[in-house]
Scaffold this active site. Structure first.
Site, PDB file in Angstrom:
ATOM      1  N   SER A   1       4.692   2.107   8.095  1.00  0.00           N
ATOM      2  CA  SER A   1       4.302   1.025   7.194  1.00  0.00           C
ATOM      3  C   SER A   1       5.464   0.572   6.324  1.00  0.00           C
ATOM      4  CB  SER A   1       3.147   1.482   6.303  1.00  0.00           C
ATOM      5  OG  SER A   1       1.996   1.735   7.060  1.00  0.00           O
TER       6      SER A   1
ATOM      7  N   ASP B   1       0.008  -7.578   1.323  1.00  0.00           N
ATOM      8  CA  ASP B   1       0.482  -6.206   1.498  1.00  0.00           C
ATOM      9  C   ASP B   1       2.003  -6.109   1.578  1.00  0.00           C
ATOM     10  OD1 ASP B   1       0.270  -3.470   1.731  1.00  0.00           O
ATOM     11  OD2 ASP B   1      -0.080  -3.480   3.897  1.00  0.00           O
TER      12      ASP B   1
ATOM     13  N   HIS C   1       0.819  -1.215   0.000  1.00  0.00           N
ATOM     14  CA  HIS C   1       0.000   0.000   0.000  1.00  0.00           C
ATOM     15  C   HIS C   1       0.856   1.271   0.000  1.00  0.00           C
ATOM     16  CE1 HIS C   1       0.417  -0.196   4.527  1.00  0.00           C
ATOM     17  NE2 HIS C   1       0.510   1.113   4.361  1.00  0.00           N
TER      18      HIS C   1
END
Length: 368
Positions: free
Chosen positions: A276, A203, A164
């Site tokens: 992230s 992801d 992402h």
């Protein structure tokens, strides 16, 4: 006097005597007595070495200014044990300024698997010490629409981040920190970043960096056999909200937290936007997970993708290879349609798996 006839005084006895004397020394602060004790231990070690003991290859430098030579036999994120010949001394890491160890790296065995590396024999170190070693392996990944973190897996510049973070982007930039001879880190932006593979289902994204001087990158090892426990100390390094090289630490809250058919490592380590794609390390400096989300409105609820998913993704990266001319290349897993009614489907209730006649008729194509 023959060195063998020199009387040996146990260092812990010295500490005990000093502690007893401190009860009557109201004018001497406890901190000073503690420093004197550590100094006496160092002096005893030096005396033992001067009396004929063999010089060892490790040096523990205490905050009191004393240095102890010997062989480090055990080290954790809380204590360190050093063999000085006649005895093994133990110190809290809070009393240690630095450690110069040659035997530690000599006992580490690296094993290259595909484009990542595992290691055997790594020592447990506190996060502040691990950050000095692993810092150059952590990167910041920037795109026109946002930013995240990542970690370098190999000397060739392969790095992992979240899907992402790079979703829908082809213009990527990586910020790396190269270790310098004086111990500092040089911040460098790299615009030549190749997007190698993307797996939206778990992801994860694999990218590749090119060293501006053609040298090898410093990388972090991935945990081989998964060894996770509730309450285990862990730490993360990343760029939350763009704050580069931020270290946060905590413990594993749950080793297996399931969402949408996948399991995650739950941790109370602070995970914020910008973390992230960054690594979650254990105290041995191994990547045990890739941080990818936190629950908004919750406190100390962070999650990381386990290392086993990372290894599987890297091994099968060709199945998820990114093609610039076809951004939708690779396997995409779509969510199944939602159930229209509660309970098991009728064809499963009789245990045969056969579709009932009524259901079969309803599904049959109409005849014109």
């Amino acid at each position: 006097m023959d060195p063998k006839q020199l009387p040996f005084v146990h260092p812990l006895n010295v500490v005990s005597k000093l502690a007893n004397q401190s009860r009557d020394m109201h004018s001497v602060p406890r901190r000073n007595v503690r420093m004197i004790a550590l100094g006496c231990i160092a002096a005893l070690c030096v005396s033992a070495l001067g009396a004929g003991a063999i010089m060892k290859s490790d040096v523990v430098n205490l905050k009191s200014g004393a240095s102890i030579d010997g062989t480090i036999v055990k080290r954790t994120d809380r204590r360190i044990w050093i063999d000085v010949g006649p005895d093994v001394l133990s110190f809290s890491v809070d009393d240690v300024a630095s450690v110069d160890s040659q035997t530690a790296s000599a006992n580490v065995e690296l094993k290259v698997e595909s484009i990542y590396t595992t290691a055997v024999g790594l020592l447990e170190l506190p996060p502040r010490e691990q950050a000095k070693i692993l810092g150059p392996a952590v990167i910041k990944v920037s795109t026109p629409s946002g930013l995240g973190s990542g970690v370098i897996l190999s000397r060739d510049g392969y790095a992992i981040t979240n899907a992402h973070v790079v979703q829908g982007e082809t213009n990527l930039r990586a910020t790396v920190w190269f270790a310098q001879a004086d111990g500092t880190l040089k911040r460098t932006d790299l615009d030549d970043v190749e997007l190698v593979a993307v797996n939206n289902h778990i992801d994860l994204a694999l990218i590749r960096l090119k060293h501006p001087e053609g040298k090898d990158f410093q990388f972090a090892p991935v945990q081989d056999a998964e060894k996770l426990e509730n309450g285990q100390s862990v730490f993360a390094i990343g760029s939350p909200l763009g704050l580069e090289r931020t270290l946060t630490q905590g413990v594993i809250s749950t080793t297996q937290r399931s969402f949408d058919g996948l399991t995650y490592i739950q941790t109370d380590t602070p995970i914020n936007p910008g973390n992230s794609g960054g690594p979650l390390f254990n105290t041995q400096g191994e990547i045990i997970g890739i941080t990818n989300m936190g629950i908004r409105g919750g406190e100390a609820l962070g999650f990381a993708i386990p290392a086993r998913y990372v290894k599987d993704f890297v091994r099968n990266r060709e199945a998820f290879a990114y093609d610039r001319n076809n951004p939708n290349s690779g396997h995409n897993y779509q969510k199944p349609p939602a159930r229209t009614s509660d309970g098991a489907p009728p064809e499963l209730k009789d245990g045969t798996g056969n579709v009932s006649p009524a259901k079969s008729t309803a599904l049959a194509p109409s005849k014109s």
